[in-house]
Design a protein around this motif. Structure first.
Motif, PDB file in Angstrom:
ATOM      1  N   UNK A  38      41.732  45.220  45.916  1.00 54.82           N
ATOM      2  CA  UNK A  38      43.119  45.445  46.310  1.00 54.82           C
ATOM      3  C   UNK A  38      43.622  46.872  46.147  1.00 54.82           C
ATOM      4  N   UNK A  39      42.934  47.717  45.402  1.00 51.59           N
ATOM      5  CA  UNK A  39      43.388  49.088  45.203  1.00 51.59           C
ATOM      6  C   UNK A  39      43.090  49.577  43.802  1.00 51.59           C
ATOM      7  N   UNK A  40      43.299  50.867  43.585  1.00 54.76           N
ATOM      8  CA  UNK A  40      43.025  51.461  42.284  1.00 54.76           C
ATOM      9  C   UNK A  40      44.124  51.114  41.283  1.00 54.76           C
ATOM     10  N   UNK A  41      43.766  50.539  40.127  1.00 49.09           N
ATOM     11  CA  UNK A  41      44.780  50.187  39.121  1.00 49.09           C
ATOM     12  C   UNK A  41      45.621  51.383  38.665  1.00 49.09           C
ATOM     13  N   UNK A  42      45.004  52.553  38.570  1.00 50.51           N
ATOM     14  CA  UNK A  42      45.745  53.723  38.083  1.00 50.51           C
ATOM     15  C   UNK A  42      46.816  54.196  39.067  1.00 50.51           C
ATOM     16  N   UNK A  43      46.767  53.736  40.295  1.00 52.52           N
ATOM     17  CA  UNK A  43      47.755  54.139  41.295  1.00 52.52           C
ATOM     18  C   UNK A  43      48.905  53.146  41.419  1.00 52.52           C
ATOM     19  N   UNK A  44      48.878  52.102  40.610  1.00 53.38           N
ATOM     20  CA  UNK A  44      49.968  51.125  40.632  1.00 53.38           C
ATOM     21  C   UNK A  44      51.179  51.676  39.888  1.00 53.38           C
ATOM     22  N   UNK A  45      52.312  51.094  40.173  1.00 52.55           N
ATOM     23  CA  UNK A  45      53.549  51.536  39.515  1.00 52.55           C
ATOM     24  C   UNK A  45      53.423  51.396  38.002  1.00 52.55           C
ATOM     25  N   UNK A  46      52.906  50.270  37.554  1.00 51.92           N
ATOM     26  CA  UNK A  46      52.599  50.089  36.138  1.00 51.92           C
ATOM     27  C   UNK A  46      51.121  49.753  36.030  1.00 51.92           C
ATOM     28  N   UNK A  47      50.431  50.428  35.122  1.00 50.86           N
ATOM     29  CA  UNK A  47      48.989  50.259  34.991  1.00 50.86           C
ATOM     30  C   UNK A  47      48.690  48.968  34.230  1.00 50.86           C
ATOM     31  N   UNK A  48      48.437  47.904  34.986  1.00 41.83           N
ATOM     32  CA  UNK A  48      48.146  46.592  34.413  1.00 41.83           C
ATOM     33  C   UNK A  48      46.865  46.074  35.049  1.00 41.83           C
ATOM     34  N   UNK A  49      45.982  45.540  34.222  1.00 40.27           N
ATOM     35  CA  UNK A  49      44.746  44.954  34.734  1.00 40.27           C
ATOM     36  C   UNK A  49      44.967  43.467  34.934  1.00 40.27           C
ATOM     37  N   UNK A  50      44.634  42.985  36.121  1.00 41.87           N
ATOM     38  CA  UNK A  50      44.751  41.576  36.458  1.00 41.87           C
ATOM     39  C   UNK A  50      43.363  40.955  36.310  1.00 41.87           C
ATOM     40  N   UNK A  51      43.145  40.215  35.250  1.00 43.82           N
ATOM     41  CA  UNK A  51      41.811  39.700  34.956  1.00 43.82           C
ATOM     42  C   UNK A  51      41.320  38.676  35.975  1.00 43.82           C
ATOM     43  N   UNK A  52      42.199  38.119  36.770  1.00 43.24           N
ATOM     44  CA  UNK A  52      41.775  37.170  37.805  1.00 43.24           C
ATOM     45  C   UNK A  52      41.170  37.883  39.008  1.00 43.24           C
ATOM     46  N   UNK A  53      41.697  39.048  39.346  1.00 39.66           N
ATOM     47  CA  UNK A  53      41.292  39.757  40.552  1.00 39.66           C
ATOM     48  C   UNK A  53      40.385  40.957  40.294  1.00 39.66           C
ATOM     49  N   UNK A  54      40.292  41.401  39.052  1.00 39.55           N
ATOM     50  CA  UNK A  54      39.538  42.609  38.753  1.00 39.55           C
ATOM     51  C   UNK A  54      38.375  42.320  37.824  1.00 39.55           C
ATOM     52  N   UNK A  55      37.296  43.037  38.060  1.00 38.73           N
ATOM     53  CA  UNK A  55      36.118  42.932  37.217  1.00 38.73           C
ATOM     54  C   UNK A  55      36.001  44.213  36.416  1.00 38.73           C
ATOM     55  N   UNK A  56      35.551  44.076  35.173  1.00 33.05           N
ATOM     56  CA  UNK A  56      35.341  45.225  34.301  1.00 33.05           C
ATOM     57  C   UNK A  56      33.866  45.229  33.902  1.00 33.05           C
ATOM     58  N   UNK A  57      33.202  46.362  34.151  1.00 30.03           N
ATOM     59  CA  UNK A  57      31.789  46.505  33.806  1.00 30.03           C
ATOM     60  C   UNK A  57      31.631  47.699  32.892  1.00 30.03           C
ATOM     61  N   UNK A  58      30.865  47.536  31.800  1.00 31.68           N
ATOM     62  CA  UNK A  58      30.674  48.676  30.912  1.00 31.68           C
ATOM     63  C   UNK A  58      29.675  49.640  31.551  1.00 31.68           C
ATOM     64  N   UNK A  59      29.818  50.879  31.206  1.00 28.82           N
ATOM     65  CA  UNK A  59      29.053  51.952  31.827  1.00 28.82           C
ATOM     66  C   UNK A  59      27.550  51.769  31.591  1.00 28.82           C
ATOM     67  N   UNK A  60      27.162  51.274  30.413  1.00 31.89           N
ATOM     68  CA  UNK A  60      25.739  51.089  30.111  1.00 31.89           C
ATOM     69  C   UNK A  60      25.091  50.068  31.046  1.00 31.89           C
TER      70      UNK A  60
END
Length: 80
Positions: free
Chosen positions: A51-73
């Motif tokens: 849906x877009x870059x989280x940092x470009x949203x009005x408020x920086x909120x992570x939506x755990x239903x729509x976004x995946x988080x992967x560690x760099x390793x």
């Protein structure tokens, strides 16, 4: 293929892929292959969604239903 927004630090890439994880790996591989890697400052994780870059949203909120988080390793292990 879906369009994914991959973000970590100052690394922001929009890329088509078959999954969010593959999008993350593909984005990093493309940066390495094109020589852009020297100007990238990554965080410890990648945020990936359709849906877009989280940092470009009005408020920086992570939506755990729509976004995946992967560690760099995990992403860099997949590159090898």
């Amino acid at each position: 293929m879906a369009k994914y927004y991959v973000e970590s630090g100052n690394f922001h890439v929009v890329i088509e892929s078959t999954s969010s994880f593959n999008a993350c790996v593909k984005a990093v591989r493309t940066a390495i292959d094109t020589g852009v890697k020297n100007s990238i400052d990554l965080d410890a994780t990648f945020l990936v969604n359709e849906t877009g870059f989280p940092s470009e949203r009005e408020t920086f909120v992570i939506n755990s239903c729509d976004e995946k988080v992967y560690d760099i390793e995990t992403v860099f292990e997949a590159l090898n």
